[in-house]
Design an enzyme around this catalytic site. Structure first.
Site, mmCIF file in Angstrom:
data_model
loop_
_atom_site.group_PDB
_atom_site.id
_atom_site.type_symbol
_atom_site.label_atom_id
_atom_site.label_comp_id
_atom_site.label_asym_id
_atom_site.label_seq_id
_atom_site.Cartn_x
_atom_site.Cartn_y
_atom_site.Cartn_z
ATOM 1 N N ASP A 7 0.855 -1.180 0.000
ATOM 2 C CA ASP A 7 0.000 0.000 0.000
ATOM 3 C C ASP A 7 0.895 1.235 0.000
ATOM 4 O O ASP A 7 2.090 1.151 0.265
ATOM 5 C CB ASP A 7 -0.891 -0.014 1.255
ATOM 6 C CG ASP A 7 -1.801 1.211 1.328
ATOM 7 O OD1 ASP A 7 -2.492 1.481 0.331
ATOM 8 O OD2 ASP A 7 -1.806 1.905 2.356
ATOM 9 N N SER A 8 0.276 2.371 -0.231
ATOM 10 C CA SER A 8 1.022 3.632 -0.185
ATOM 11 C C SER A 8 1.446 3.974 1.246
ATOM 12 O O SER A 8 2.257 4.863 1.442
ATOM 13 C CB SER A 8 0.157 4.753 -0.761
ATOM 14 O OG SER A 8 -1.071 4.821 -0.071
ATOM 15 N N TYR A 39 -0.447 8.490 -2.586
ATOM 16 C CA TYR A 39 -0.418 8.186 -4.016
ATOM 17 C C TYR A 39 -1.568 8.901 -4.739
ATOM 18 O O TYR A 39 -1.526 9.077 -5.952
ATOM 19 C CB TYR A 39 -0.584 6.669 -4.252
ATOM 20 C CG TYR A 39 0.648 5.835 -4.000
ATOM 21 C CD1 TYR A 39 1.801 6.354 -3.414
ATOM 22 C CD2 TYR A 39 0.647 4.485 -4.374
ATOM 23 C CE1 TYR A 39 2.913 5.549 -3.195
ATOM 24 C CE2 TYR A 39 1.753 3.679 -4.160
ATOM 25 C CZ TYR A 39 2.887 4.203 -3.571
ATOM 26 O OH TYR A 39 3.970 3.402 -3.368
ATOM 27 N N GLY A 40 -2.575 9.269 -3.974
ATOM 28 C CA GLY A 40 -3.803 9.816 -4.565
ATOM 29 C C GLY A 40 -3.615 11.067 -5.404
ATOM 30 O O GLY A 40 -4.430 11.381 -6.258
ATOM 31 N N CYS A 70 -3.793 -0.950 -2.078
ATOM 32 C CA CYS A 70 -4.078 0.460 -2.346
ATOM 33 C C CYS A 70 -5.023 0.589 -3.548
ATOM 34 O O CYS A 70 -4.736 0.064 -4.632
ATOM 35 C CB CYS A 70 -2.752 1.156 -2.654
ATOM 36 S SG CYS A 70 -2.896 2.897 -3.040
ATOM 37 N N ASN A 71 -6.129 1.278 -3.349
ATOM 38 C CA ASN A 71 -7.084 1.485 -4.443
ATOM 39 C C ASN A 71 -6.460 2.293 -5.573
ATOM 40 O O ASN A 71 -6.682 2.009 -6.747
ATOM 41 C CB ASN A 71 -8.315 2.237 -3.936
ATOM 42 C CG ASN A 71 -9.206 1.375 -3.081
ATOM 43 O OD1 ASN A 71 -10.205 0.852 -3.544
ATOM 44 N ND2 ASN A 71 -8.843 1.207 -1.824
ATOM 45 N N THR A 72 -5.669 3.304 -5.213
ATOM 46 C CA THR A 72 -5.059 4.162 -6.221
ATOM 47 C C THR A 72 -4.097 3.349 -7.095
ATOM 48 O O THR A 72 -4.152 3.427 -8.330
ATOM 49 C CB THR A 72 -4.316 5.335 -5.541
ATOM 50 O OG1 THR A 72 -5.221 5.993 -4.647
ATOM 51 C CG2 THR A 72 -3.802 6.323 -6.555
ATOM 52 N N GLU A 149 -5.496 9.387 9.353
ATOM 53 C CA GLU A 149 -4.103 9.228 9.785
ATOM 54 C C GLU A 149 -3.763 10.068 11.007
ATOM 55 O O GLU A 149 -2.932 9.689 11.812
ATOM 56 C CB GLU A 149 -3.153 9.559 8.636
ATOM 57 C CG GLU A 149 -3.273 8.519 7.549
ATOM 58 C CD GLU A 149 -2.068 8.433 6.664
ATOM 59 O OE1 GLU A 149 -1.135 9.243 6.801
ATOM 60 O OE2 GLU A 149 -2.065 7.529 5.807
ATOM 61 N N CYS A 181 -11.160 3.438 -0.940
ATOM 62 C CA CYS A 181 -9.851 3.891 -0.474
ATOM 63 C C CYS A 181 -9.588 3.157 0.839
ATOM 64 O O CYS A 181 -10.511 2.971 1.649
ATOM 65 C CB CYS A 181 -9.863 5.398 -0.264
ATOM 66 S SG CYS A 181 -8.366 6.054 0.490
ATOM 67 N N THR A 182 -8.339 2.746 1.002
ATOM 68 C CA THR A 182 -7.984 1.911 2.163
ATOM 69 C C THR A 182 -8.380 2.509 3.513
ATOM 70 O O THR A 182 -8.633 1.770 4.462
ATOM 71 C CB THR A 182 -6.453 1.714 2.181
ATOM 72 O OG1 THR A 182 -5.832 2.994 1.999
ATOM 73 C CG2 THR A 182 -6.016 0.768 1.092
ATOM 74 N N HIS A 183 -8.388 3.828 3.603
ATOM 75 C CA HIS A 183 -8.642 4.466 4.902
ATOM 76 C C HIS A 183 -10.121 4.559 5.255
ATOM 77 O O HIS A 183 -10.470 4.736 6.412
ATOM 78 C CB HIS A 183 -8.075 5.883 4.917
ATOM 79 C CG HIS A 183 -6.576 5.945 4.903
ATOM 80 N ND1 HIS A 183 -5.826 5.407 3.884
ATOM 81 C CD2 HIS A 183 -5.702 6.477 5.781
ATOM 82 C CE1 HIS A 183 -4.545 5.620 4.133
ATOM 83 N NE2 HIS A 183 -4.445 6.266 5.282
HETATM 84 N N1 DGN Z 1 -3.981 3.787 -0.062
HETATM 85 C C1 DGN Z 1 -4.583 4.851 -0.844
HETATM 86 C C2 DGN Z 1 -5.807 4.326 -1.579
HETATM 87 O O1 DGN Z 1 -6.413 3.319 -1.183
HETATM 88 O O2 DGN Z 1 -6.186 4.911 -2.585
HETATM 89 C C3 DGN Z 1 -4.993 6.013 0.027
HETATM 90 C C4 DGN Z 1 -3.834 6.773 0.580
HETATM 91 C C5 DGN Z 1 -3.154 7.587 -0.476
HETATM 92 O O3 DGN Z 1 -2.171 7.190 -1.006
HETATM 93 N N2 DGN Z 1 -3.714 8.717 -0.779
#
Ligand code: DGN
Length: 258
Positions: A7-8, A39-40, A70-72, A149, A181-183
């Site tokens: 993940d990012s 990463y977004g 990571c979704n991104t 975060e 998104c992971t968060h």
């Molecule tokens: N992990 C990123 C995602 O799921 O898109 C979110 C955090 C990021 O890199 N902005």
């Protein structure tokens, strides 16, 4: 051999948690790119480059499969890195999209995620390949990541930000929304309270762990523990061994992970 997850940053731990829960006998190696998060807001070229570097690292740990939590990165890099890698690589978009297509009755699905994820339209394309009649409404919610975060997931500040981003979603008539998104699963209860319980929230992490389980089984590379009572699997504790790597700020990661 372990499963590699990356993940990012810290967010992919929501996916790791699901894999631990649903595949308690698998070992895992996690990499969080805390030096280069988020990463977004990055370009596709950079996200592909970062993903390649991380995959190269995970392969030095002898992983048997890789999950891009990571979704991104799943939206922007999966199709490229999958072709280049000689072990299975999966992302979170296809499982999340599949769950949403199954969940929606009125064929109106919302997707929230980072700027890059929403701009890529990967969720809407994937959903519409599965069912062309589904209408997809996307909304980037970039502030959700730092809120989580910095420890504001349970704070009333996040309620105001949820209202700011999701007011139009609430009025749009969707019956299902993907937490893309992971968060975002960490804001789930507040989002649910805001949108109302009639809107179904899809957490791609859950579906990803389920699809990973099927994939490992199909390939015959799953780790099966001895004498596991399937009825107890729900509550059974993870038995695997886990390694966590980050590219910066290990202490902050540790704190968040706990
Ligand atoms: N992990 C990123 C995602 O799921 O898109 C979110 C955090 C990021 O890199 N902005």
């Amino acid at each position: 051999a372990p499963i590699g997850v990356f993940d990012s940053g810290v967010g992919g731990l929501t996916v790791t948690r699901e894999i631990m829960r649903q595949l308690p006998d698998e070992n895992m190696v996690y990499f969080g790119d805390t030096a280069r998060v988020p990463y977004g807001s990055k370009s596709r070229d950079n996200i592909i480059r970062y993903s390649r570097q991380i995959i190269r690292f995970l392969k030095t740990r002898d992983v048997k499969a890789i999950v891009i939590a990571c979704n991104t990165a799943s939206a922007l890099a999966l199709d490229v890195v999958k072709k280049e890698t000689d072990i299975p690589v999966m992302g979170v978009i296809v499982p999340g999209a599949r769950a949403a297509v199954q969940a929606t009755s009125n064929k109106k699905v919302g997707v929230i995620g980072t700027e890059a994820t929403i701009r890529s339209k990967m969720y809407s394309r994937t959903i519409r390949e599965m069912d062309p009649d589904v209408e997809v409404i996307g909304k980037p919610c970039p502030l959700f990541v730092p809120l989580v975060e910095e420890g504001f997931a349970k704070h009333r500040i996040s309620e105001e930000v949820i209202d700011y981003y999701l007011a139009s979603m609430k009025e749009s008539g969707i019956d299902t929304m993907i937490l893309g998104c992971t968060h975002y699963p960490l804001l789930r209860s507040k989002i649910m309270k805001y949108l109302g319980e009639e809107i179904r929230l899809v957490n791609p992490a859950y579906e990803t762990a389920m699809e990973l389980k099927v994939l490992l089984k199909e390939l015959g590379i799953q780790n099966v523990g001895k004498d596991i009572d399937p009825d107890k699997q729900e509550e059974s504790c993870a038995n695997g061994s886990y390694e966590f790597y980050v590219s910066d700020a290990a202490d902050k990661f540790k704190h968040f992970a706990n």
